[in-house]
Design an enzyme around this catalytic site. Structure first.
Site, PDB file in Angstrom:
ATOM      1  N   GLY A 254     105.829 -44.818 -75.403  1.00 32.80           N
ATOM      2  CA  GLY A 254     104.808 -46.354 -75.526  1.00 32.80           C
ATOM      3  C   GLY A 254     104.577 -47.356 -74.545  1.00 32.80           C
ATOM      4  O   GLY A 254     104.595 -48.560 -75.212  1.00 32.80           O
ATOM      5  N   PRO A 292     108.002 -41.658 -72.565  1.00 32.49           N
ATOM      6  CA  PRO A 292     107.844 -42.713 -71.719  1.00 32.49           C
ATOM      7  C   PRO A 292     106.610 -41.217 -71.101  1.00 32.49           C
ATOM      8  O   PRO A 292     106.577 -40.626 -70.440  1.00 32.49           O
ATOM      9  CB  PRO A 292     108.529 -43.137 -70.505  1.00 32.49           C
ATOM     10  CG  PRO A 292     109.744 -42.875 -70.470  1.00 32.49           C
ATOM     11  CD  PRO A 292     109.360 -41.626 -71.864  1.00 32.49           C
ATOM     12  N   GLY A 293     105.397 -42.166 -70.780  1.00 33.96           N
ATOM     13  CA  GLY A 293     103.987 -41.658 -69.851  1.00 33.96           C
ATOM     14  C   GLY A 293     103.512 -42.700 -68.621  1.00 33.96           C
ATOM     15  O   GLY A 293     104.488 -43.130 -68.007  1.00 33.96           O
ATOM     16  N   ARG A 294     102.890 -43.922 -69.821  1.00 34.47           N
ATOM     17  CA  ARG A 294     102.242 -44.524 -68.886  1.00 34.47           C
ATOM     18  C   ARG A 294     103.260 -45.569 -67.835  1.00 34.47           C
ATOM     19  O   ARG A 294     103.180 -45.876 -66.585  1.00 34.47           O
ATOM     20  CB  ARG A 294     101.599 -46.019 -69.970  1.00 34.47           C
ATOM     21  CG  ARG A 294     100.878 -46.674 -69.639  1.00 34.47           C
ATOM     22  CD  ARG A 294     100.602 -48.016 -70.458  1.00 34.47           C
ATOM     23  NE  ARG A 294      99.909 -47.206 -71.357  1.00 34.47           N
ATOM     24  CZ  ARG A 294      98.695 -46.872 -71.440  1.00 34.47           C
ATOM     25  NH1 ARG A 294      98.160 -47.575 -71.217  1.00 34.47           N
ATOM     26  NH2 ARG A 294      98.706 -45.999 -73.101  1.00 34.47           N
ATOM     27  N   CYS A 362      75.141 -43.528 -65.863  1.00 41.56           N
ATOM     28  CA  CYS A 362      73.800 -43.369 -66.323  1.00 41.56           C
ATOM     29  C   CYS A 362      73.809 -43.921 -67.903  1.00 41.56           C
ATOM     30  O   CYS A 362      72.798 -43.895 -68.509  1.00 41.56           O
ATOM     31  CB  CYS A 362      72.682 -42.207 -66.162  1.00 41.56           C
ATOM     32  SG  CYS A 362      72.645 -41.818 -64.870  1.00 41.56           S
ATOM     33  N   GLU A 363      74.290 -45.386 -67.186  1.00 41.63           N
ATOM     34  CA  GLU A 363      74.171 -45.504 -69.240  1.00 41.63           C
ATOM     35  C   GLU A 363      75.195 -46.724 -68.655  1.00 41.63           C
ATOM     36  O   GLU A 363      76.196 -47.823 -67.514  1.00 41.63           O
ATOM     37  CB  GLU A 363      75.327 -45.341 -69.618  1.00 41.63           C
ATOM     38  CG  GLU A 363      76.347 -44.576 -69.825  1.00 41.63           C
ATOM     39  CD  GLU A 363      76.674 -44.326 -71.276  1.00 41.63           C
ATOM     40  OE1 GLU A 363      77.710 -45.204 -71.697  1.00 41.63           O
ATOM     41  OE2 GLU A 363      77.294 -42.865 -70.863  1.00 41.63           O
ATOM     42  N   TYR A 392      96.465 -42.037 -67.631  1.00 38.87           N
ATOM     43  CA  TYR A 392      95.709 -41.995 -68.090  1.00 38.87           C
ATOM     44  C   TYR A 392      94.197 -42.377 -67.499  1.00 38.87           C
ATOM     45  O   TYR A 392      93.022 -43.229 -67.889  1.00 38.87           O
ATOM     46  CB  TYR A 392      95.546 -42.982 -69.110  1.00 38.87           C
ATOM     47  CG  TYR A 392      96.160 -42.779 -70.330  1.00 38.87           C
ATOM     48  CD1 TYR A 392      96.345 -42.026 -70.932  1.00 38.87           C
ATOM     49  CD2 TYR A 392      97.488 -43.436 -70.220  1.00 38.87           C
ATOM     50  CE1 TYR A 392      97.586 -41.342 -72.035  1.00 38.87           C
ATOM     51  CE2 TYR A 392      98.850 -43.385 -70.721  1.00 38.87           C
ATOM     52  CZ  TYR A 392      98.972 -41.712 -71.885  1.00 38.87           C
ATOM     53  OH  TYR A 392     100.021 -41.883 -72.903  1.00 38.87           O
TER      54      TYR A 392
HETATM   55  C1  LIG Z   1     101.292 -40.690 -75.158  1.00 43.69           C
HETATM   56  C2  LIG Z   1     102.509 -40.183 -76.013  1.00 43.69           C
HETATM   57  C3  LIG Z   1     103.643 -40.325 -75.712  1.00 43.69           C
HETATM   58  C4  LIG Z   1     103.250 -41.374 -74.330  1.00 43.69           C
HETATM   59  O1  LIG Z   1     103.523 -42.902 -74.619  1.00 43.69           O
HETATM   60  P1  LIG Z   1     103.352 -43.597 -73.647  1.00 43.69           P
HETATM   61  O2  LIG Z   1     102.488 -44.602 -74.132  1.00 43.69           O
HETATM   62  O3  LIG Z   1     102.019 -43.031 -72.004  1.00 43.69           O
HETATM   63  O4  LIG Z   1     104.166 -44.068 -72.735  1.00 43.69           O
HETATM   64  C5  LIG Z   1     104.884 -40.409 -75.967  1.00 43.69           C
HETATM   65  N1  LIG Z   1     105.267 -39.768 -76.820  1.00 43.69           N
HETATM   66  C6  LIG Z   1     103.913 -39.093 -77.927  1.00 43.69           C
HETATM   67  C7  LIG Z   1     103.883 -38.496 -79.086  1.00 43.69           C
HETATM   68  C8  LIG Z   1     102.983 -39.418 -77.659  1.00 43.69           C
HETATM   69  O5  LIG Z   1     102.382 -38.943 -78.506  1.00 43.69           O
END
Ligand SMILES: *Cc1c(COP(=O)(O)O)cnc(C)c1O
Length: 434
Positions: A254, A292-294, A362-363, A392
């Site tokens: 997050g 972490p993802g983002r 088309c929107e 994302y």
């Molecule tokens: C989406 C998610 C993440 C990663 O969130 P980011 O904002 O991309 O870092 C980590 N844990 C869980 C359970 C998630 O659903």
């Protein structure tokens, strides 16, 4: 304010302005990449991806960083994070399939989701049977009592005992968009702490022989900038988990990233200090992991588009239409997210022309940048790019209007490799049965 050139701090690490004023990433000119691979094109800086992985591992330790693959996943990405020693968070059978197809071992995957099907749970419990001493994913993060019923059922039919963590909803409202806040009591995710469900789930698991409890988990939301929210979550989880005396604690992902000139986000290193300090201060003895993802992928990529139509409406605004749109970046439509844009041939030029950058769908909602700025010599056929589109974007891409999804390249040290090819018209009818 906005007429300034695009800030280089939003660019991937190896981005350079070349002698002719245009941009290169990983030593590859965006112009050349657009000619070679077409547009729209996701260009990832591979060195940037690897250095974010290394920064996270440095901050939290080996096997303590679980990459949230929903942010961006393809075989090359799965392999990259695996090589860098991260585990992979998969939240569907499909994500798990892609990770394993790329060669990631089942026990390097962590299985998530608020509505895992029997088939998905079966997959998570049995994957790697031929290759691992202990089959299954590293652990399953259980999300509901119904899921525990399903695991009991599969176990009674002979599936191996999975290690599990309990996803706790800690009652924290992270400051982010409502659609991506997940830690508040009113949430579809996890077992609520406040009403006693989390304690009940733990009690049930401890008395069950079909699961092995290894820890507790929380994830308060996505794109969170306020480190206090994370510290608060760590504190709540520390208090909850201490008496349980479990080996592991996962504090989710997050961490926010800066998308625009006006935003500033903590680094992975700073995030690590905040979380680990909070855990230490509250006496956590468990090993602490994050997901972490983002923050790993967002600022590693830019999307390159070609400008097709420029429409000036006197006294109203100028629309710049590019050859992609909500099908490769739905975030502006979903969350009203802001982005910057720049002209690829003159990155350092002032951006004097206020524009709305829109796609080809088309929107009217098909907007990439509501209030953007570009150089006023913009011409049809120019390349325009948006930084910080590594998370994302491709993973949420669609075929709306039967627009083929873009290609993805990884650029590093002067060479670019195609890691996801562009969809073709043939791909668009691949699933049709006539
Ligand atoms: C989406 C998610 C993440 C990663 O969130 P980011 O904002 O991309 O870092 C980590 N844990 C869980 C359970 C998630 O659903």
């Amino acid at each position: 304010m906005s007429s300034r050139p695009v800030p280089m701090r939003l660019m991937p690490e190896t981005a350079r302005i070349e002698a002719d004023g245009s941009l290169s990433i990983g030593g590859c000119s965006l112009d050349d990449l657009a000619d070679r691979f077409g547009t729209p094109l996701f260009v990832y800086d591979e060195d940037h991806l690897r250095s974010r992985c290394r920064e996270a591992v440095e901050a939290f330790g080996a096997d303590r960083v679980i990459y949230a693959s929903k942010a961006f996943l393809c075989a090359a990405m799965a392999r990259l994070v695996d090589e860098e020693g991260l585990l992979i968070d998969v939240a569907s059978g499909g994500e798990m399939f892609v990770a394993m197809h790329a060669g990631v071992a089942a026990d390097r995957c962590v299985f998530h989701g608020n509505n895992k099907s029997l088939d998905e749970l079966q997959m998570a419990m049995t994957a790697g049977t031929d290759t691992q001493d202990r089959p299954g994913v590293r652990h399953i993060v259980v999300d509901s009592f119904d899921e525990l019923d399903r695991i009991d059922h599969l176990h009674s039919r002979g599936a191996p005992t999975p290690r599990v963590m309990v996803r706790v909803t800690p009652g924290i409202h992270a400051h982010t968009h409502d659609y991506i806040a997940t830690g508040q009591d009113d949430s579809k995710f996890g077992f609520n702490l406040a009403n006693g469900d989390a304690a009940k789930a733990i009690d049930r698991i401890r008395r069950s022989r079909s699961t092995e409890l290894i820890g507790v988990h929380c994830h308060i939301g996505s794109n969170v900038f306020a480190v206090e929210s994370f510290a608060r979550a760590a504190e709540v989880m520390a208090a909850f988990s201490a008496p349980l005396d479990l080996p592991e604690l996962t504090l989710g992902g997050g961490l926010g990233v800066a998308y625009t000139e006006s935003e500033e986000a903590p680094t992975l290193t700073a995030w690590g200090s905040v979380l680990l300090d909070a855990c230490r201060a509250h006496g956590v003895k468990s090993a602490v992991s994050v997901e972490p993802g983002r923050a790993i992928v967002a600022s590693a990529a830019v999307t390159v588009y070609r400008v097709g139509t420029i429409k000036h409406i006197d006294g109203i605004r100028t629309y710049v239409s590019v050859d992609g749109g909500m099908s490769d970046n739905p975030r502006p439509v979903l969350y009203g997210s802001g982005y910057e844009a720049f002209g690829v041939r003159s990155v350092a030029a002032p951006r004097d022309m206020p524009v709305r950058i829109v796609g080809k769908h088309c929107e009217s909602g098909d907007v990439l940048i509501f209030e953007g700025h570009l150089p006023d010599d913009l011409r049809i056929g120019d390349l325009v790019a948006t930084p910080v589109t590594g998370a994302y974007g491709h993973s949420m891409a669609s075929n709306y209007n039967k627009v083929p999804r873009p290609a993805v390249v990884f650029a590093s040290q002067g060479s670019a490799r195609l890691v996801v090819r562009r969809e073709t018209y043939e791909d668009l009818v691949r699933l049709d049965i006539v």
